[in-house]
Design an enzyme around this catalytic site. Structure first.
Site, PDB file in Angstrom:
ATOM      1  N   VAL A   1     -17.547   3.989  -3.144  1.00  0.00           N
ATOM      2  CA  VAL A   1     -18.124   2.580  -2.706  1.00  0.00           C
ATOM      3  C   VAL A   1     -19.374   2.809  -1.984  1.00  0.00           C
ATOM      4  CG1 VAL A   1     -17.451   0.581  -1.412  1.00  0.00           C
ATOM      5  CG2 VAL A   1     -15.653   1.723  -2.552  1.00  0.00           C
TER       6      VAL A   1
ATOM      7  N   LYS B   1       0.745  -1.262   0.064  1.00  0.00           N
ATOM      8  CA  LYS B   1       0.080  -0.042   0.097  1.00  0.00           C
ATOM      9  C   LYS B   1       0.861   1.385  -0.086  1.00  0.00           C
ATOM     10  CE  LYS B   1      -4.773   0.616   0.329  1.00  0.00           C
ATOM     11  NZ  LYS B   1      -5.588  -0.232   0.020  1.00  0.00           N
TER      12      LYS B   1
ATOM     13  N   GLY C   1     -19.389   8.102  -0.445  1.00  0.00           N
ATOM     14  CA  GLY C   1     -18.636   8.408  -1.937  1.00  0.00           C
ATOM     15  C   GLY C   1     -18.595   7.245  -2.625  1.00  0.00           C
TER      16      GLY C   1
END
Length: 352
Positions: A182, A80, A180
């Site tokens: 998702v 990540k 938002g």
């Protein structure tokens, strides 16, 4: 403090600190484990209060990606990246091109995609400097949010079946924190099945959209986690299940798309003790990385979404294991994932 002594350090293979004065880039790339394959994970942009907070997020998120890919049956490891900055103010082509150059220096050990604060066009700018991108429009699947939302929807159905004995979501009250990308697509699916929606978000335009389209009821952000609902679906930032909120939770199920929903690992057991079923975040939110894994010239959308739908059965297996072992679902998921990615390392050693 040394990275190796950080509370979230979990044997991460590599942590790269990226600084480009010309563009103002300050970023961290964390690679947790590559036993199953090269690391794949999104890039998050957020105005962290401190560098320490950014490092904590990067380490936790990277570890989650290892477990996520393992339980999704993907030949990827976990990684990540985070960019320190305000996504509403600090974005620039120079900044994302600099990020792309840093990704390229890793030689394919890490592939970057979008995450909170980062859009597909932002990743496409990074792609001008590196081949190691995923989820872009050209040659990719584009925005993975609909797939992530579908996986969460299927996971909620599994949790409702296991905890409530409900085959359908019609009539159930669901609190969605964050509507938002998702969260919006999740609301669409939940509303289509007749669920009653309570929603919260810091963006008024996002709230207006789900109220208008799905008849959702707006709740204050500070009250959404403890609303009187059947299911609490955190779909924004993590750690909303914590010492403050946990005693006040009224939901029977916690199942959403946010990463690191538990502020601390011990909160998984605390949920079990209260009889609240938790769908481990890195299992239920794997739809995006699953869909990205199908990218390529032979991409088949129906096949890819069928793979995402398997999240339902994976969660049922975890719930059954947790019940049989009398442990938290988070611990049962960890053990199953560790069997898979550590087993991959053992097989590689034997082959060598």
């Amino acid at each position: 403090m040394s990275v190796f002594e950080h509370v979230e350090f979990d044997g991460h293979e590599q942590v790269v600190f990226c600084h480009d004065p010309a563009s103002g880039l300050k970023a961290i790339i964390a690679i947790h484990n590559t036993n199953r394959g090269p690391a794949l994970g999104g890039c998050r942009m957020w105005p962290y209060a401190s560098d320490e907070d950014a490092l904590t997020d990067a380490l936790r998120l990277a570890r989650g990606m290892t477990y996520k890919s393992a339980l999704a049956g993907l030949d990827y490891g976990g990684g990540k990246s985070v960019i320190i900055g305000d996504p509403k103010r600090d974005k620039s082509e120079a900044l994302f091109r600099a990020m792309g150059r840093y990704v390229e220096t890793l030689g394919g050990r890490y592939t970057v995609a979008e995450d909170v604060g980062i859009s597909v066009p932002d990743v496409e700018v990074m792609a001008k400097e590196t081949r190691h991108v995923a989820g872009v429009s050209a040659g990719g699947v584009g925005d993975p949010s609909p797939a992530t939302a579908y996986g969460v929807y299927m996971g909620i159905k599994a949790a409702a079946k296991h905890r409530l004995g409900a085959e359908k979501l019609s009539g159930l009250r669901v609190a969605v924190q964050g509507v938002g990308h998702v969260g919006y697509y999740l609301c669409r699916r939940l509303a289509a099945e007749g669920a009653e929606l309570l929603v919260a978000d810091i963006a008024q335009d996002s709230l207006d959209r789900v109220v208008k389209e799905f008849g959702a009821h707006v709740v204050a952000p500070e009250a959404i986690a403890t609303a009187a609902v059947d299911i609490y679906a955190p779909c924004a930032l993590g750690a909303t299940v914590n010492d403050e909120t946990l005693p006040a939770l009224q939901a029977k199920i916690v199942a959403g798309s946010a990463n690191n929903q538990l502020a601390e690992a011990r909160h998984g057991e605390a949920l079990r003790q209260r009889g609240i079923l938790y769908a481990p975040d890195y299992v239920i939110n794997a739809g995006g990385v699953i869909i990205i894994s199908h990218e390529g010239p032979n991409y088949d959308e129906s096949r890819a979404f069928a793979h995402v739908a398997q999240i339902h059965d994976t969660l049922l297996e975890i719930f059954r294991r947790a019940d049989a072992m009398k442990v938290a679902t988070s611990l049962a998921a960890d053990r199953l994932a560790e069997e898979r990615f550590r087993g991959a390392a053992a097989k590689a050693t034997e082959a060598a």
